[in-house]
Structure formats: structure tokens, C-alpha cells
Design a protein around this motif. Structure first.
Motif, PDB file in Angstrom:
ATOM      1  N   SER A 157     124.948  31.392  43.484  1.00 58.94           N
ATOM      2  CA  SER A 157     126.327  31.890  43.375  1.00 58.94           C
ATOM      3  C   SER A 157     126.472  32.569  42.029  1.00 58.94           C
ATOM      4  CB  SER A 157     127.315  30.716  43.460  1.00 58.94           C
ATOM      5  OG  SER A 157     127.109  30.012  44.640  1.00 58.94           O
ATOM      6  N   ASP A 193     132.714  37.302  43.109  1.00 56.78           N
ATOM      7  CA  ASP A 193     131.760  36.220  43.358  1.00 56.78           C
ATOM      8  C   ASP A 193     130.772  36.655  44.425  1.00 56.78           C
ATOM      9  OD1 ASP A 193     134.328  33.815  42.736  1.00 56.78           O
ATOM     10  OD2 ASP A 193     132.538  34.197  41.525  1.00 56.78           O
ATOM     11  N   ARG A 232     128.781  35.019  39.444  1.00 62.43           N
ATOM     12  CA  ARG A 232     130.087  35.601  39.142  1.00 62.43           C
ATOM     13  C   ARG A 232     129.870  36.838  38.308  1.00 62.43           C
ATOM     14  NH1 ARG A 232     134.568  31.727  37.806  1.00 62.43           N
ATOM     15  NH2 ARG A 232     134.399  31.692  40.066  1.00 62.43           N
ATOM     16  N   THR A 262     120.348  29.502  47.545  1.00 62.31           N
ATOM     17  CA  THR A 262     121.508  30.388  47.556  1.00 62.31           C
ATOM     18  C   THR A 262     122.098  30.341  46.164  1.00 62.31           C
ATOM     19  OG1 THR A 262     121.945  29.793  49.843  1.00 62.31           O
ATOM     20  CG2 THR A 262     123.722  30.873  48.642  1.00 62.31           C
ATOM     21  N   GLN A 308     127.053  35.890  46.559  1.00 58.77           N
ATOM     22  CA  GLN A 308     126.056  34.867  46.938  1.00 58.77           C
ATOM     23  C   GLN A 308     124.793  35.615  47.314  1.00 58.77           C
ATOM     24  OE1 GLN A 308     127.176  31.490  49.066  1.00 58.77           O
ATOM     25  NE2 GLN A 308     128.320  31.197  47.178  1.00 58.77           N
TER      26      GLN A 308
END
Lengths: 286, 1010
Positions: free
Chosen positions: B99, B188, B101, B97, B190
Motif C-alpha cells: 500500500s 493511495d 501513499r 500487496t 496498491q
């Protein structure tokens, strides 16, 4: 009142008494008390480290230890002394030097010029200037000793040091950037091999003049001596141009002394071979 | 309660969209992976987009990179996310996963049409970082003219609205309301991915203000990238360099090499690999651009170790008069009178110090990983080498220390474009092998639709004229053109659109085609280079053959360049449309050749490269047929004990051999040769001949890995005196303890390389010498080793070993090619005479052992492969790839790929990277069900052909061949549609489909008539 331990060094005791006196006057005006280390001796300078490493570290270590007992940070007037003392201090801190000397990591060593160029000191200097040297174009000549080696001296901008330029600016003068801030003047080469000393000084004078400077600001007694004492001889050489004006060589403390209006530095100024007074009076008359 | 686990994903996250990131994304997409292509800036393209020309071909960088950028943008599997950074990665390979930005652009990319009105109206300027702050750009700006996404971004630090709350001019003037200054929060995201590839690139390592060369202090001292922008036609000065201090033309320019590289004092002892060639290129272009200029390069070694690089350097020296001065400079002095720079150096002719004045100095600064990526590298826990680069792995060059995270490009070490592209393909292969079992198995191909048969119909043309926002309409009268179009013969429908490329317009066009029974379409808009495929697809979807489409470029070639003459521009557009319609009326539907792909590859050569390529394919469940001439696999690797870094090629060869023999997806033939190769991409066939038996095989792609061999010296008493040997032989002696250790050893570099008949560098010999020299000194510290060299080319991180050799006391003596070392044998003893420039002394050395660093040659068997497959070769016998920069692993002939020593001399880890890269390239082809080759191909009229062979000689791709009757045959699967043969054929027997004489004549005539 700022109190510092003080290591004047041998040069200031004899030939370079003008530097010594200008320091005395300027620090008094800045409310700084310099407490000379009791019984200080020669730091060894070039002579020691070119002959015997242990001796070259021991001589400064002795003085360092004495200053530490005063419980004060240490100010050093001469760049070479500053460097030798710093080197010994580092070796002691890293436990690479054994002997009866103590060093407190919380006590610092300052080369006096850099100490005066900190933000807080510059503020104070600014407030003491009564005769700003507006229009005086100077180049600042640091000499090769004060910046090298960076690991010992702690400089980060060793190719382009700034502290004398900052002092000159706060005194009202116009510091001009030039490529020779830390290029060797010949140091003590002038004695065994005079022609080398002469040629190096000649180069520096040429570039100072080409940069548009009217005077050179220095922080090292040996640099001052070389640039000042050899200048008349160089100006008498066959290929010299008589129309180029002479360049007075001023200690940064002398520059500040003039800006602070301290008459007590006049005898020192008078002792220079290249008389700075005509330039100064001309400047201050405007 | 069961916590749901993340599903396995075969999607890939690529961090950094420079040339390496884009290449790996394209390779992955071709292998059916979906890709998220991230970049921290507002555009893809990276540093390569800032270059002017690239060595050694002097191709324009933008011309090479923009097709890749467009390909990424158009690829349905690649999702570009700009202004984004990877913050964290959790999970494991196959189910990570990520993350991410995403910083706000303040412009909606979906609505923006790239009209640039906002940029024009913006009142605030700021320094333009793309042009190294040599000029300015607006607060709302495109990073560069070819930016993708084609949308500007707002620099809030310099925007009046963000700083003072006023203005908003950009919002007001935007015709599509794409500028949204209030929608600005970092987002953000994911995303689930199976693997991550880091390709974040490099920055120049500069020492500002404090540095000895005066960068940031003396205005006329610039960095290589700053000068690159000055040279670039799209740069701040339109391609005419100017001195920053006074804007004057710099006549005398000096380059200082190895700035912030090979610099132990700054803990940057490595070599940045590319700066020598970059400086030579800049100097050459400068001299080419201005014959009165002077160019001098101050260097320690000229590292031209790449394929054909030495030739380039010689050209710079001999043809363009670039001066090379071997003297490392310690300082740059500025002349205060005029801003010129004074350089003091050691003149080797007079053996004295010399000083010269230059108008400008260019610093060839070294590379470092972009500082912004360092926190991420630390967070990911990646092993870094002592210089902060991601530590490259010897056996798996694109793997990092964390499984599932791969690396390519300059992030794992300074490298040039071809090496970056290779590494990118290698990383794609690594990912593909890792995720093969999770692959979703869908192939996305073009849907075959039933098309309307228009052959019996008269032409019914629809003309669509585009406003392109204000881009066209601001200069040209679009409605008038639309009305005019209706008056042209065969035009039955015409309409104008604000943005013809939008999805809504495609639907409208399809509607118009249906309602009006259109059988040909002309779009008058922008460039077919970017938009022809889009409109062709629209035609296909509407049931019309896609070749019944023509485009008139009334933007790039009209409104954009004639902005100050609107009437003349409109008239020109009218003529362009008239021509386009005339051609369209003669266009014919064309059938493309469809080949069913055989999902197998042939790998020719079972050395390290061949085995690695075969394994990379096999691990992806693609069958590989590996044919090796010798009894054993392993090639040259079998003969080498240790690499410079201490890895064991033999062990690797053995490990690979075992894997190859036991892999279910590899058929290995040793003692075998491939013969009778024929066919085309997607389906080739051949015969494996083994011990008298023939096995017919067929496959969809071919990887050529025929390898190399050492040059056998004929000079310096090799073979005549027992003390004279090659580096390989010396290494063997040392490892097998044969013979006594020598007390004095002399090594001579460049044996068989860099000379008249073989002007190439063999790349590996300097490192081999350093390796053996270190071994000798370690075994016998009291001994002496002398290395006589021309340049020491221990590039990249190998520089550390050069330093180690010097620290151990190895003596390096440079010799000029005009005065090579002399070797004599006196009473059975060797005597070497050489002039040492450092001491200016003539040395006489009496070594026990003389080691010749002999170079690399291709295997002679490569010639027969080349003949069979009609593959081009350099005169030195290495294969010629499709493009030395951007397609180093492909041949121009589709379906055939290249890797290893057959390409050029290289280190083992480089061969391994190439092999995996070639496998990725091949897999992209092999994973498709069928391939369509373009319908724009040359066709021979058999009756007219007079067998003159002109087409055979003039085709740059070597496609035409003579059949049994002596008639030229052009395989439509291989023809690239360039048209050269059609133009050259003296009998006019060749027609280039879709560009027939009749079509072109009609267009020309109609366009030029008033």
C-alpha cells in the motif's frame, strides 16, 4: 497563592543572606508562600559526597522526608542543595537507598529559578514589573552544578540552559548568549587553591565583558560569591585593564527585586563587593 | 466461494531512490524484473546528490550520479514514483500487496517540460533544505538542478495560494498547463510485488541547540553536509565557502570528528564509518581551493580503512598540508567579538592544553536512519539493532528478519558509496534468487528491424530545431534557424517543434523521414547526453540506421549560457547547426556487433566469495562453473574459528561447500586451474586443467574471486621466537587450548600495512586484535593485554567491541609510525618498549606472547588471471575495478566481475555482499539473449599499422593487442570508443568510427565559417 515547601540551604543562612532576603521579597510579591522545612539540616553538599556516599544520600533524604510530610512540592534555592536532594529522591524512588525516609513520587522538587521560569510564573512576573530594566545587557551564568548530571537534574538543554535568560528577558533586560553559561567558577576551590579559583573567575569575567554584558545574573550562592568577592582582587592584578568597568553579579531574584521596585532588597545589593547601584541608577534614570 | 489469491509477481518495490536504491533498481531491471522505485522526496538521487566531490578519487558527485539517475528514468522496466511512501505490506514473498501513499506534486509530470517559468515567476521564497537552509528557493521548486522527474513540486506550507488563497502565478505562466494547484489529494495505490527492498538511507544525527559544539547556536559552526553544499559549485555560494555570520571567506577551518558517533552518553556508541574520510576530503578540497586556508582535523582515530584510503589521507597531509590533531574536543566556544570559534585541545608536542581560534568549525556528524522510515520499519516488524538500524544478517547481508524484505545502503549501517552500491547489487541478487521461479521469462530487448540501405543514396538531411518551450525559443530565433537550415547543402526538410522529445514529435519525425526519403537527421535542441538515445531509437523505428543521427546542443551550450545576448546566441546556434549538418552529411551507417550470450558464468576461486557468487547465480537458474585451486573449497574462512561478532566462518564454509557440491546448477572443479581464457563479454572460453586433464569450457561472464592470504611477517622475531605469533595463530591456540594462557600479552597493529611498500590498511586487523583481546581477558581476567596501535579502526557497529575491550581492562597504546615499538629478546624472554602518549611514559613490557596483527595480501595466482584477461591491478596486487565508487564490482572490460579479498581486504560479511553483488551484475548480462556492443569503436587499418604499440599503451581499457603478424587488433566488443588510440596513433592507422577525421574536420570548418 502558591504554597511550596522550602529548603533554603546553609549558604543562605550565613554569607549569602542577600540571596535569602531577595527571595523573600520577590516571592511575596508573586504571591508565593515558601514554607521552610522544620528543623532542616545541611544537605551535605560537596563535603559529604566526596567522603562518604551513604552519608551524602542520607543527609538530603532526611530533609526530603521532612518536606514530604508537609504534602507540598519542594522549592530549593541553592543549585547544589537542589541536586543533592534530587539525587536522594531518585535513589529512594528507585529503591536503591534504604532508610526510614518516605518519598511521594507525586511531589516534585524544583530548583527555585526554574520554577520561576515556567510559562505561568513568567506571566505573573511580567505583570509585576514596574521598572523594566530596558537596555541592561546581561549574561546569565548558571554555574556548573545546576545542570549536571542531566539524569538527576532533568535538564535537556544542559549545554545551553535558558531559564535565567527567560527571567532576565521578562524583567526587561537583554540577555546575551555566551559560551560559558555552565563553565565552572572554581566553586570551593578558592579556599584550598586560590590561584585556580582566581584564574577561573578571571576567565568568566573576561568573556562576560567581551560578550558586551554590563552585569552577570546568577542563581548559585557560591558562584555569586566567587564572581563578586574575587573581582576587586582580579581588577588589581598587573595585567588587568582599569578601563574595563566592573561587572555587578546579581542574583536573578535581585534582578526581579529591582524590576519590581522592592526597596527592601537594597541592603542586600549594598553588601556586594562590586556595587551594582551605580549601574542600576544610571539605567533607571534613562 | 473461492477468494481470488494474489498472483505471483516478479515485480520489486524499492523504497528509497538514493544511490543504493537506484543501483538495485538498475540491477533488477537488467535481470528482467519490473521495478517500482519510490522516493519520499520530489526527486530521486538521495544524499549523494548533495555531495560536492567524493573520496578517494575526488570525482564530482553529480557527474557520477546523474548518469545513474538518467539510466533509471530511461529504463522501460523502472517506474519512478516520487513523493510516495510505503504505508503497509501484506502477503508473503512472491505475492505481496504494497500500500503506497503518493502525495500530490501539483504538477503533472507528463506535461511538464522543465522550462522553469513557474519557478521564475513564483513570488514566495522559503529556506532551501537541499542547501541546508543556507539559501532560499521558491514555493514551487526543483529540489536540485538535475532533479528526476524533471518537474517541480509545490511546497504547500510556503505557497501563497495554499496559505492565503491568492496568486496562482505558476499556473498562469506554465506553457503546457502542467501546474494544477487544485488537483491535490494524496493518492493511495496498491501494487502487487514479489519482494521489497528498503534503501531509505540516512540523515545526520545532530543535537541542535542543546549540543556542546554549538550547532544551531553559533552561526559559524556548520555540519559536514552544510559545508559540502558550500563547497559545491551548484551550492548557495557557487563553490566559495562563506561564513554564515558575516559572509566572509573562512580562512581557518577546523573539523571535529565523531560528533554524535562513538558517544555512549547519547546511546550512539557506534562509528559512522565515513566521516573521517569525508572530513579529510573536505579539508583537502578546501586547501586545494585556497592555498592560504588552514585546515585542522581534531580526531580520536583516523578511520581510513577502505581501499586506497590511507594513500588519500597521506596525500592530504603531505601534499595539501592538512593538519591532524589527535585530541577529542569537549566544547566549542564562540568569540563574541567576531563570531570565531575557540577550540581547546591537548597538544601532544608540548603536553599541555592549547587553544586556537578558527573562522569556522565543521562538525563531522554521525548517521542515523531517517526518522520518517521508523514507523514503517516497526509496522513491518523488522528486527532492528540497538541503534535503530535494520539488523544486518551475517550470512545473508541484505536480508532482513522478514522474508521477502531486503535492505541495502545506509539503512542497515553507516557505510560509504561503494559499500552501498555493493549492498544494492547484493540485495538485487537476493531478490532474483527468491523470485527466480516466478520470473515471467520475457526478455525485453531491442527489436531488430529491417533497415533501409542508404549506402547508394546521396545524403538527404532533415533538420529539426527545438523551441524547448521557452528554454531555447526565449533567447534564440528558432524559426529563423529552421529557414536557415533549408539553405544548407543536402538539407531537404526542416521543421521546428515546441518539444522535439515528446512522443507526438517522434511520430512526426518518422513521418517526415518517410515522406521526404530522409537518410540523415539533425536535431538542434538540448544535450545528446540525455536525448541522443531517444532520437536514435526514433530513427531505428523509421527504418534508418541509428548512427545516421547528429545533435547540435543549442540549449545547454547556447541559450542557457548566453541568455543575455540573444543575437549572438542565435548566431552561435546557426554555426552549431551548420557544423552539425556538415558532419551529418558524412555520417555512415554502422553495424553493431551482436554476440549470442552463453548463459553460464565462470567463477574463479572457491572461497567464501566464490562459492557465494556461484550459489547466487545458481539459485537464479544460471549455471556456474566454479574453479578452485586447492583440494577443498573455503579459502581463508576454513582457518578462522570465530568472527568478532561470534559467527563461525568454518561452519559457513562447510555449509556453502555442501550446497555448492550438490547444487544442480553448479559444476565444481577442485584442484583445478583455469587457463587459456579468451573471448569477449557474452561469450568467453577457457580450459579447466585438472590433474593433467583439460576440459574446455565456455561461458558468458567471469567472476574473479581469487581471494587473499595473510602477510607473513619478517619483523619482530616472527618465526624466531615461539612466543611471537599472528592473530590467526593466537586465535587457533586459544580455541584449541594449546599452550598455557599468557599472563601478559602485547599485540602490535599494522604489521605489513600502512608502510612505504604497502601503504594500505588491511581493515580487519584492529577487529581481530579486539576479538582476541576480549577472549584473553574473558579467559583470564587477571591478565594484561596491551594493544599497540596507530589508529583503532573498529568501524561501524564493531565499535561496541572496542568499548567492551576497554571495559574489560585491555590497554590501548598509540604509537607514531616514526617511533614504532621496539622488541628485544633477553635470555629468551620478550621485552617490548613503547612510548605511551597518554601518560607520557616510556613503557617496558615483558609479555609471554607477542601477537603481530599482520595484514592481508592478494593471492599471487591473481597475477596470471590478470595477465590472461588483461585486468588492471594496483601496485599492491589487488585488482582495480572499473570505478572505485560507483562500479566496485565491475571491471572496465565488460563481462568480468570482481569480489572478495581479490578486490581488497575485507570482512567476511563484506565479501559475501560483494559476491552476491557480482553475481547480480553478471546475471544482468547473462539473462540477455544477445548483447549489442556500441558501433562507435576504433578500427585499425592493417596496412598502415607500424606495430609501434602506442595504442596498446595508451588505451585505458587495455583493449588493443598485437596479433601474430604484429598488427594491432582492437576487439569491437571491448572497445569503449573513447578515441584516445585514434588520436595517439602516429601512423594515423586507427579510425574511430562515427568520429572520423573527415567528419570532424567538416564539422569544425562549417561551424567556424560565417
Amino acid at each position: 497563592m502558591t504554597r511550596l515547601a522550602y529548603y533554603p540551604g546553609c549558604a543562605l543562612q550565613s554569607m549569602n543572606w542577600d540571596y535569602r532576603e531577595s527571595i523573600k521579597e520577590v516571592v511575596a510579591a508573586l504571591d508565593i508562600e515558601l514554607m521552610e522545612i522544620e528543623g532542616w539540616t545541611c544537605c551535605g553538599a560537596t563535603a559529604a559526597h566526596s567522603l562518604d556516599e551513604k552519608m551524602s544520600l542520607a543527609l538530603p533524604a532526611r530533609n526530603l522526608s521532612a518536606s514530604q510530610q508537609m504534602g507540598l512540592d519542594l522549592a530549593v534555592a541553592c543549585p547544589m542543595c537542589f541536586k543533592r536532594l534530587s539525587h536522594s529522591r531518585q535513589m529512594l524512588l528507585q529503591q536503591k537507598l534504604s532508610g526510614p525516609w518516605t518519598v511521594d513520587p507525586n511531589l516534585a522538587i524544583y530548583d527555585l529559578a526554574r520554577f520561576l521560569a515556567t510559562d505561568s510564573m513568567l506571566e505573573q512576573i511580567k505583570s509585576r514589573v514596574i521598572l523594566p530594566l530596558t537596555g541592561l545587557r546581561v549574561v546569565c551564568y548558571y554555574g556548573c552544578q545546576v545542570v549536571r548530571p542531566p539524569k538527576i537534574t532533568g535538564f535537556e538543554d544542559y549545554e545551553n540552559p535558558q531559564h535565567l535568560d527567560r527571567i532576565a528577558a521578562v524583567a526587561g533586560a537583554t540577555p546575551i548568549d555566551w559560551s560559558f553559561k555552565a563553565t565552572c567558577c572554581g566553586a570551593s576551590m578558592g579556599i584550598p587553591k586560590k590561584e585556580i579559583g582566581l584564574s577561573l573567575v578571571k576567565k568568566l569575567l573576561h568573556w562576560a565583558h567581551a560578550s558586551g554584558a554590563q552585569a552577570i545574573v546568577v542563581c548559585c550562592p557560591l558562584c555569586q560569591s566567587n564572581l563578586d568577592l574575587y573581582q576587586p582582587e582580579i581588577r588589581r592584578q598587573a595585567d588587568a585593564d582599569p578601563t574595563t568597568p566592573a561587572l555587578p553579579i546579581l542574583y536573578y531574584t535581585e534582578l526581579l527585586g529591582i524590576a519590581f521596585g522592592l526597596e527592601a532588597i537594597l541592603p542586600g545589593l549594598n553588601s556586594h563587593l562590586v556595587d551594582p547601584l551605580p549601574l542600576i541608577t544610571q539605567l533607571l534614570n534613562h | 466461494m473461492l477468494i481470488p489469491e494474489p498472483k505471483f509477481s516478479d515485480a520489486v518495490l524499492v523504497v528509497g531512490a538514493g544511490i543504493a536504491g537506484m543501483q538495485t533498481a538498475l540491477d533488477l531491471a537488467a535481470m528482467n524484473h519490473s521495478v517500482y522505485l519510490l522516493d519520499r522526496s520530489a526527486t530521486i538521487g538521495g544524499n549523494m546528490a548533495r555531495l560536492d566531490k567524493t573520496f578517494p578519487t575526488n570525482d564530482c558527485s553529480t557527474c557520477m550520479i546523474s548518469p545513474r539517475m538518467v539510466a533509471c528514468a530511461r529504463n522501460p522496466r523502472i517506474k519512478i514514483i516520487t513523493l510516495a511512501e510505503l504505508m503497509d505490506l501484506q502477503g508473503e514473498p512472491g505475492r505481496f500487496t504494497a500500500s503506497i501513499r503518493r502525495h500530490p506534486r501539483y504538477v503533472d509530470e507528463k506535461l511538464c517540460i522543465g522550462c522553469r517559468q513557474c519557478v521564475e515567476k513564483c513570488p514566495k521564497k522559503a529556506p532551501n533544505a537541499f542547501n541546508a537552509s543556507l539559501d532560499s528557493r521558491k514555493a514551487i521548486h526543483f529540489v536540485h538542478p538535475q532533479a528526476i522527474p524533471m518537474a517541480p513540486a509545490v511546497d504547500t506550507a510556503n505557497c501563497i495560494y495554499f496559505q492565503k488563497g491568492r496568486c496562482r502565478a505558476c499556473e498562469k505562466v506554465c506553457p503546457t498547463k502542467a501546474v494544477k494547484l487544485d488537483e491535490g489529494k494524496p493518492e493511495d495505490l496498491q501494487i502487487e510485488v514479489g519482494a521489497v527492498i528498503l534503501s531509505a538511507g540516512f540523515e545526520l544525527a545532530l543535537v541542535p541547540q542543546a549540543g556542546e559544539y554549538g550547532h544551531g547556536r553559533y552561526p559559524n559552526v556548520v555540519t559536514s553536509l552544510e559545508y559540502e553544499r558550500m563547497l559545491s559549485a551548484t551550492g548557495p555560494f557557487g563553490g566559495h565557502p562563506q561564513r554564515p555570520s558575516d559572509g566572509a571567506k573562512p580562512g581557518r577551518i577546523a573539523w571535529i570528528q565523531c560528533v554524535a558517533s562513538r558517544d555512549s552518553a547519547r546511546n550512539r556508541n557506534f562509528c559512522s564509518s565515513v566521516c573521517c574520510m569525508a572530513a579529510v576530503k573536505q579539508a583537502l578540497i578546501t586547501r586545494e581551493h585556497d592555498a592560504e586556508s588552514e585546515a585542522a582535523i581534531f580526531y580520536m582515530d583516523i578511520r581510513a580503512h577502505g581501499k586506497d584510503f590511507d594513500r588519500y589521507v597521506l596525500r592530504a597531509k603531505d601534499t595539501y598540508g592538512v593538519r591532524f590533531v589527535r585530541s577529542m574536543l569537549s566544547q566549542v566556544v564562540q568569540n563574541p567579538e567576531n563570531g570565531n570559534l575557540l577550540l581547546q585541545y591537548y597538544d601532544r608536542d608540548s603536553l599541555e592544553q592549547a587553544q586556537e581560534e578558527f573562522d569556522m568549525v565543521v562538525l563531522s556528524a554521525g548517521m542515523k536512519p531517517a526518522p520518517r522510515i521508523m514507523p514503517l520499519l516497526n509496522r513491518l516488524g523488522l528486527a532492528l539493532n540497538r541503534y535503530g538500524f535494520v539488523e544486518p544478517d551475517f550470512e545473508q547481508p541484505s536480508n532482513t528478519s522478514r522474508e521477502g524484505v531486503f535492505v541495502c545502503g545506509a539503512l542497515d549501517g553507516p557505510k560509504d558509496i561503494p559499500e552501498s552500491v555493493t549492498g544494492a547489487s547484493a540485495a538485487a541478487a537476493g531478490v532474483a534468487a527468491l523470485l527466480a521461479e516466478y520470473r515471467s521469462g520475457e526478455t525485453v530487448g531491442e527489436e531488430v528491424r529491417s533497415l533501409r540501405d542508404v549506402s547508394k543514396e546521396a545524403p538527404r538531411i532533415g533538420v529539426f530545431v527545438c523551441h524547448c518551450g521557452k528554454n531555447i525559443a526565449g533567447v534564440i530565433q528558432v524559426e529563423a534557424l529552421r529557414d536557415f537550415a533549408l539553405t544548407l547543402p543536402h538539407v531537404v526538410a526542416a521543421e521546428d517543434f515546441l518539444f522535439t522529445c515528446s512522443t507526438q514529435t517522434q511520430e512526426r519525425i518518422k513521418e517526415l523521414i518517410r515522406d521526404n526519403g530522409l537518410n540523415r537527421v539533425v536535431v538542434a535542441a538540448c544535450s545528446p547526453r540525455t536525448h541522443e538515445p531517444l532520437f536514435r531509437e526514433t530513427l531505428q523505428q523509421a527504418g534508418i540506421n541509428k548512427y545516421l543521427f547528429e545533435m547540435a546542443n543549442i540549449r545547454d551550450q547556447c541559450s542557457w549560457v548566453h541568455g543575455k545576448e540573444p543575437e549572438a546566441a542565435t548566431e552561435k546556434a546557426r554555426q552549431l547547426i551548420q557544423g552539425a549538418v556538415a558532419r551529418a552529411s558524412l555520417l555512415e551507417p554502422i553495424e553493431e556487433v551482436v554476440t549470442q550470450v552463453v548463459h553460464r558464468a565462470l567463477v574463479i576461486g572457491g572461497g567464501l566469495a566464490g562459492m557465494t557468487a556461484a550459489l547466487a547465480l545458481a539459485d537464479q537458474e544460471i549455471h556456474a562453473i566454479l574453479v578452485e585451486k586447492d583440494a577443498q573449497t573455503g579459502g581463508m574462512a576454513r582457518e578462522i574459528h570465530h568472527t568478532l561478532e561470534g559467527h563461525s566462518p568454518r561452519r559457513l564454509a562447510q555449509a556453502l561447500a555442501l550446497r555448492v557440491k550438490t547444487h544442480r546448477n553448479i559444476t565444481l572443479y577442485t584442484w583445478a586451474e583455469i587457463k587459456a581464457l579468451s573471448g569477449g563479454p557474452g561469450h568467453f572460453s577457457g580450459i579447466v586443467e585438472r590433474k593433467g586433464k583439460s576440459v574446455p569450457v565456455d561461458f558468458g561472464a567471469i567472476i574473479v574471486a581469487t581471494g587473499g592470504q595473510p602477510y607473513v611477517p619478517s619483523e619482530y622475531f616472527y618465526g624466531l621466537h615461539p612466543g611471537v605469533m599472528t592473530q590467526l595463530e593466537l586465535e587457533n591456540r586459544l580455541f584449541t587450548h594449546q599452550g598455557p594462557l599468557p599472563h601478559t600479552t602485547v599485540m602490535i597493529q599494522c604489521i605489513g600495512s600502512r608502510r612505504e611498500d604497502f601503504p594500505l590498511c588491511s581493515r580487519i586487523c584492529c577487529s581481530a586484535a579486539v576479538k582476541n583481546a576480549i577472549l584473553l581477558m574473558e579467559k583470564n581476567p587477571a591478565g594484561s593485554v596491551y594493544v599497540l596501535y596507530r589508529d583503532i579502526r573498529t568501524f561501524g557497529f564493531k565499535e561496541d567491541y572496542y568499548k567492551r575491550a576497554r571495559d574489560l581492562g585491555v590497554i590501548f597504546i598509540k604509537y607514531e609510525p616514526e617511533a614504532p615499538p621496539e622488541v628485544q629478546v633477553e635470555d629468551g624472554a620478550l621485552e617490548v618498549k613503547v612510548f605511551d602518549p597518554a601518560s607520557a611514559m616510556h613503557l617496558e613490557i615483558k609479555p609471554e606472547i607477542l601477537v603481530l596483527s599482520s595484514g592481508v595480501r592478494p593471492r599471487p595466482e591473481a597475477v596470471s588471471i590478470a595477465k590472461m584477461l588483461k585486468l588492471p591491478m594496483m601496485q599492491e596486487g589487488f585488482f582495480m575495478e572499473a570505478h572505485p565508487k560507483l562500479s566496485p564490482l565491475d571491471f572496465s572490460s565488460a563481462g568480468i566481475f570482481l569480489c572478495g579479498l581479490a578486490h581488497s581486504p575485507r570482512f567476511m560479511e563484506e565479501s559475501l555482499a560483494q559476491a552476491r553483488g557480482a553475481a547480480a551484475r553478471a546475471a544482468g548480462l547473462l539473462l540477455q539473449k544477445e548483447i549489442h556492443t556500441s558501433g562507435v569503436v576504433a578500427e585499425v587499418n592493417r596496412e598502415r599499422c607500424c606495430s609501434c604499440l602506442t595504442c596498446v599503451y595508451c588505451c585505458p581499457y587495455k583493449v588493443p593487442s598485437m596479433d601474430a603478424q604484429g598488427i594491432s587488433v582492437i576487439d569491437p566488443r571491448k572497445c569503449q570508443g573513447c578515441g584516445i588510440c585514434a588520436a595517439d596513433c602516429p601512423a594515423k592507422a586507427i579510425t574511430l568510427k562515427h568520429y572520423t577525421d573527415a567528419q570532424m574536420a567538416a564539422q569544425t570548418e562549417a561551424a567556424s565559417s560565417r
